[in-house]
Write a protein that holds these residues in place. Structure first.
Motif, mmCIF file in Angstrom:
data_model
loop_
_atom_site.group_PDB
_atom_site.id
_atom_site.type_symbol
_atom_site.label_atom_id
_atom_site.label_comp_id
_atom_site.label_asym_id
_atom_site.label_seq_id
_atom_site.Cartn_x
_atom_site.Cartn_y
_atom_site.Cartn_z
ATOM 1 N N PHE A 58 0.834 -1.198 0.000
ATOM 2 C CA PHE A 58 0.000 0.000 0.000
ATOM 3 C C PHE A 58 0.869 1.248 0.000
ATOM 4 C CE2 PHE A 58 -2.621 -3.389 1.411
ATOM 5 C CZ PHE A 58 -3.889 -3.091 0.967
ATOM 6 N N MET A 59 0.436 2.225 -0.807
ATOM 7 C CA MET A 59 1.062 3.542 -0.791
ATOM 8 C C MET A 59 0.223 4.445 0.102
ATOM 9 S SD MET A 59 0.572 6.854 -2.047
ATOM 10 C CE MET A 59 -0.121 6.947 -3.679
ATOM 11 N N LEU A 60 0.877 5.148 1.019
ATOM 12 C CA LEU A 60 0.188 6.109 1.876
ATOM 13 C C LEU A 60 0.598 7.519 1.475
ATOM 14 C CD1 LEU A 60 -0.172 3.504 3.550
ATOM 15 C CD2 LEU A 60 0.126 4.867 5.598
ATOM 16 N N ARG A 61 -0.379 8.409 1.421
ATOM 17 C CA ARG A 61 -0.116 9.810 1.086
ATOM 18 C C ARG A 61 -0.620 10.683 2.226
ATOM 19 N NH1 ARG A 61 -3.054 11.111 -4.025
ATOM 20 N NH2 ARG A 61 -1.342 9.995 -5.026
ATOM 21 N N THR A 62 0.206 11.613 2.667
ATOM 22 C CA THR A 62 -0.187 12.475 3.776
ATOM 23 C C THR A 62 -0.999 13.665 3.277
ATOM 24 O OG1 THR A 62 1.896 13.699 3.632
ATOM 25 C CG2 THR A 62 1.800 11.833 5.182
ATOM 26 N N MET B 213 7.982 10.212 9.767
ATOM 27 C CA MET B 213 7.867 9.721 8.394
ATOM 28 C C MET B 213 9.174 9.087 7.934
ATOM 29 S SD MET B 213 4.740 10.245 7.504
ATOM 30 C CE MET B 213 4.926 9.760 5.793
ATOM 31 N N ASP B 214 10.284 9.682 8.320
ATOM 32 C CA ASP B 214 11.594 9.133 7.971
ATOM 33 C C ASP B 214 11.778 7.742 8.586
ATOM 34 O OD1 ASP B 214 14.462 9.878 6.920
ATOM 35 O OD2 ASP B 214 14.781 9.043 8.922
ATOM 36 N N ASP B 215 11.384 7.593 9.840
ATOM 37 C CA ASP B 215 11.474 6.290 10.502
ATOM 38 C C ASP B 215 10.555 5.261 9.848
ATOM 39 O OD1 ASP B 215 13.349 7.089 12.380
ATOM 40 O OD2 ASP B 215 11.841 7.679 13.870
ATOM 41 N N LEU B 216 9.321 5.669 9.568
ATOM 42 C CA LEU B 216 8.346 4.736 8.986
ATOM 43 C C LEU B 216 8.797 4.230 7.618
ATOM 44 C CD1 LEU B 216 5.007 6.557 9.927
ATOM 45 C CD2 LEU B 216 5.950 4.490 10.981
ATOM 46 N N PHE C 242 8.817 0.301 7.695
ATOM 47 C CA PHE C 242 7.651 -0.338 7.082
ATOM 48 C C PHE C 242 7.514 -0.087 5.580
ATOM 49 C CE2 PHE C 242 6.531 0.626 11.534
ATOM 50 C CZ PHE C 242 6.307 -0.671 12.000
ATOM 51 N N GLY C 243 8.352 0.782 5.007
ATOM 52 C CA GLY C 243 8.264 1.090 3.584
ATOM 53 C C GLY C 243 9.434 0.517 2.813
ATOM 54 N N VAL D 186 4.090 -0.278 2.017
ATOM 55 C CA VAL D 186 3.590 -0.679 3.335
ATOM 56 C C VAL D 186 2.713 -1.922 3.186
ATOM 57 C CG1 VAL D 186 2.243 0.022 5.350
ATOM 58 C CG2 VAL D 186 3.653 1.710 4.142
ATOM 59 N N LEU D 187 3.008 -2.952 3.965
ATOM 60 C CA LEU D 187 2.205 -4.168 3.913
ATOM 61 C C LEU D 187 0.896 -3.980 4.665
ATOM 62 C CD1 LEU D 187 4.972 -6.878 4.533
ATOM 63 C CD2 LEU D 187 4.099 -5.996 2.350
ATOM 64 N N LYS D 188 -0.107 -4.728 4.248
ATOM 65 C CA LYS D 188 -1.439 -4.624 4.856
ATOM 66 C C LYS D 188 -1.392 -4.826 6.367
ATOM 67 C CE LYS D 188 -5.775 -7.217 4.987
ATOM 68 N NZ LYS D 188 -6.538 -8.312 4.346
ATOM 69 N N LYS D 189 -0.603 -5.780 6.808
ATOM 70 C CA LYS D 189 -0.548 -6.084 8.241
ATOM 71 C C LYS D 189 0.051 -4.939 9.061
ATOM 72 C CE LYS D 189 3.967 -8.402 7.975
ATOM 73 N NZ LYS D 189 4.683 -9.671 8.221
ATOM 74 N N ASN D 190 0.749 -4.017 8.379
ATOM 75 C CA ASN D 190 1.378 -2.891 9.088
ATOM 76 C C ASN D 190 0.623 -1.581 8.919
ATOM 77 O OD1 ASN D 190 3.553 -4.515 9.944
ATOM 78 N ND2 ASN D 190 4.614 -4.208 8.004
ATOM 79 N N LEU D 191 -0.481 -1.619 8.186
ATOM 80 C CA LEU D 191 -1.186 -0.369 7.887
ATOM 81 C C LEU D 191 -1.623 0.376 9.148
ATOM 82 C CD1 LEU D 191 -3.472 -1.123 4.795
ATOM 83 C CD2 LEU D 191 -1.746 0.675 4.986
ATOM 84 N N LYS D 192 -2.214 -0.339 10.097
ATOM 85 C CA LYS D 192 -2.736 0.340 11.283
ATOM 86 C C LYS D 192 -1.610 0.942 12.114
ATOM 87 C CE LYS D 192 -6.194 -0.014 14.915
ATOM 88 N NZ LYS D 192 -7.304 -0.824 15.473
ATOM 89 N N THR D 193 -0.500 0.234 12.212
ATOM 90 C CA THR D 193 0.647 0.761 12.957
ATOM 91 C C THR D 193 1.159 2.044 12.320
ATOM 92 O OG1 THR D 193 1.314 -1.453 13.665
ATOM 93 C CG2 THR D 193 2.998 0.267 13.726
ATOM 94 N N VAL D 194 1.295 2.031 10.992
ATOM 95 C CA VAL D 194 1.813 3.199 10.291
ATOM 96 C C VAL D 194 0.829 4.362 10.374
ATOM 97 C CG1 VAL D 194 2.547 4.105 8.058
ATOM 98 C CG2 VAL D 194 3.210 1.792 8.747
#
Length: 633
Positions: A132-136, A151-154, A158-159, A176-184
């Motif tokens: 998954f791509m996340l956009r702020t 964001m740099d750490d994530l 996870f990226g 970002v993997l689906k299993k990590n989406l909520k954490t991110v």
């Protein structure tokens, strides 16, 4: 005279330089609602001459259309998904709990509203590798010190280890993997960031000049952008329910924003709805707003659905707005009902626009400095990424992202300038005078390997394209400091705004581009389609005659884009069709390198095998020969 905009009537002043829309926020809210619900504006200009001079009546109203109840229009699947989603919750909430690495079709549409796209690696064969791509969402491109470091750490944890700066002043985090989406997602939210509404059929990130000037007009423009973003933010709570278990981590909204959202005096709201502005359907497609001040076109204002220009008096105090409407870049190949379009002004014309990059060192006006840094295609990676983090962390700097995929370090003390400059240079972040002028204004979308819409390369292909253009500049005798605004996209959706470029390359097949010509350096004119299905290895055959004739036939200080518009498509096409190469003796490097035409043509054949021009290959041969002779000595 009055101007009617979404039902709000405002007196036009006698001064012909200003459409004096009140600076209270309710006026903007009324305008935004009307456009959001219908996206249809009928602008009527009537001009009459009298002894007192010309007058102008301007009306822009949303036009209600009575539906034909005899035939119900066919509804799209996306409309049905949205309506049945319980305000963008179901079935995404269930899909996120499954063991599968992906989510189903309905959830794929809904997660866009949460600021994410489902993707897979198109370079890999076999089973799809989903991520998954996340956009702020960063109105004005503002990023706090804490959010940048998170964001740099994530990106590392996870990226794919990179951050991408977008053309709408936001971050994109890929892989970002689906299993990590909520954490991110929860990490971003708890760091006072957000991805809500960064994608999907609603208002996207609101642009404003990224420069942190301590000036009344710039500060007011940025405040206006933030207020519009807050006004048009979804209210039903689906985002926080999904990612932080319903905890709403937000700072208080300005009272004028709350008042404007609840104002239904023009009948534009959905009464008793969890989404008073959007309803259950939200919008038919994405919606884009930009705010700026006169002359500052760092935001590409003509490409937005609504452009808001803060007009100030001689002391810099805001007096009103000029409004632009109807811009957009999205289109589909071979579908003439879709086309790029420039926004049009509803008020009086303003001073001429100028593109401002804000690269290099600048005074903020409050004793501090800011430093604008060029980032190729907005991709922060490797040593650059490490260096930026060290500087931002050490000096506790806030940053801003520009609409040209660059980054600004803010609030720098005078004493820090020298050590920061040294650290940046060591990290490969050069001052603009050391960057090729072609690179400074170039942009590309991510395209392959992750974008599902990509037809061909963009971000991965543009570095070599720029090198080849630079070689052509040298070949035809153009100076190093001359430049052309080049934008490349992997499909016709226009994410890097190629239709405003002097030279736009739009993917239309494998290793193939549609060429657009005619934008200008200040981003105020629309390019025109010039040639379809140009293969990547054939670019020189098209561009060389164009650059050669620009060099020799341009008017004083005439840009490449203006030259192509003045010349016209027919003559440009003739230049390409009848091109037989640069006349002997005409090149800056003098093509008497070749003893005769046959030698040149043979070299050209060999060069094509290496995806080069005959000139490039010949120069390489000469350099290698000289180097071998020197090493032999």
């Amino acid at each position: 005279m009055t101007t009617s905009f979404g039902g709000a009537n405002t007196a036009i002043p006698k001064d012909p330089k200003l459409l004096r829309v009140p600076t209270s926020f309710n006026g903007l809210k009324s305008a935004s609602n009307s456009l959001l619900l219908s996206k249809r504006l009928h602008v009527f200009h009537s001009f009459s001459a009298s002894t007192a001079g010309p007058t102008s009546i301007i009306r822009a109203v949303s036009t209600p259309v009575k539906p034909d109840t005899s035939v119900q229009p066919k509804r799209s699947k996306v409309e049905i998904f949205k309506e049945h989603s319980n305000f963008i919750r179901y079935p995404l909430n269930e899909e996120l709990l499954t063991e599968a690495s992906n989510i189903n079709e309905a959830a794929t549409q809904l997660i866009k509203f949460h600021g994410s796209y489902q993707q897979y690696n198109r370079d890999e064969r076999g089973a799809k590798s989903y991520s998954f791509m996340l956009r702020t969402k960063n109105p004005c491109g503002k990023v706090s010190n804490k959010l940048y470091l998170v964001m740099d750490d994530l990106a590392d944890q996870f990226g794919i280890g990179t951050l991408r700066l977008t053309t709408r002043q936001t971050f994109q985090l890929h892989g970002v993997l689906k299993k990590n989406l909520k954490t991110v997602m929860s990490s971003i939210i708890r760091s006072m960031g957000s991805t809500l509404g960064a994608c999907g059929d609603l208002n996207r990130n609101v642009l404003a000049p990224a420069a942190p000037f301590a000036r009344k007009d710039y500060l007011f423009a940025q405040k206006t952008a933030e207020d519009i973003a807050a006004l048009l933010t979804p209210q039903s709570g689906f985002y926080y329910d999904m990612w932080v278990d319903g905890e709403k981590i937000l700072s208080a909204e300005p009272p004028e924003v709350v008042k404007a959202r609840n104002d239904n005096s023009h009948g534009t709201n959905f009464p008793d709805s969890a989404e008073p502005i959007y309803g259950t359907q939200f919008l038919p497609r994405k919606f884009k707003v930009a705010v700026t001040v006169p002359t500052d076109n760092s935001v590409d204002i003509f490409t937005n659905d609504i452009g808001v220009v803060v007009v100030s008096d001689s002391e810099g105090k805001p007096q009103g707005y000029n409004i632009y409407v109807g811009g957009g870049m999205g289109r589909t190949h071979r579908l003439e009902s879709t086309f790029p379009r420039l926004a049009e002004p509803l008020g009086y014309e303003l001073p001429e626009w100028e593109f401002k990059s804000y690269l290099g060192w600048h005074e903020q006006g409050d004793g501090g400095l800011f430093c604008g840094l060029h980032v190729d295609n907005g991709r922060v990676k490797g040593t650059m990424k490490t260096t930026l983090r060290e500087i931002i962390e050490k000096y506790n700097l806030n940053v801003r992202i520009t609409p040209n995929q660059n980054i600004i370090l803010c609030d720098i003390r005078q004493a820090w300038k020298r050590p920061i400059t040294t650290a940046l240079a060591q990290g490969g972040l050069l001052q603009p005078r050391y960057v090729d002028p072609l690179n400074l204004t170039a942009m590309a979308c991510p395209a392959f390997p992750l974008c599902p819409l990509a037809i061909t390369e963009a971000e991965r292909g543009i570095p070599n394209i720029l090198k080849r253009v630079r070689a052509l500049f040298e070949k035809v005798g153009l100076k190093y400091n001359e430049s052309v605004v080049i934008r490349v996209t992997g499909c016709p959706n226009g994410c890097a705004r190629p239709y405003m470029a002097e030279l736009g390359l739009v993917g239309d097949g494998p290793n193939s581009y549609q060429i657009w010509l005619g934008g200008n350096p200040n981003q105020t004119s629309l390019a025109k389609p010039f040639k379809d299905k140009v293969k990547l290895h054939d670019l020189e055959n098209v561009l060389e005659p164009l650059f050669y004739n620009w060099k020799r036939k341009r008017l004083s200080k005439e840009s490449f884009g203006d030259f192509t518009i003045r010349t016209g498509t027919e003559k440009l096409q003739e230049m390409v069709d009848k091109w037989e190469g640069i006349p002997l003796g005409a090149s800056r490097y003098n093509l008497k390198l070749f003893a005769d035409k046959e030698t040149y043509e043979a070299m050209d054949v060999l060069a094509r095998l290496e995806d080069k021009s005959a000139h490039q290959l010949a120069m390489e041969v000469i350099r290698n020969y000289v180097a071998s002779q020197q090493s032999g000595k």
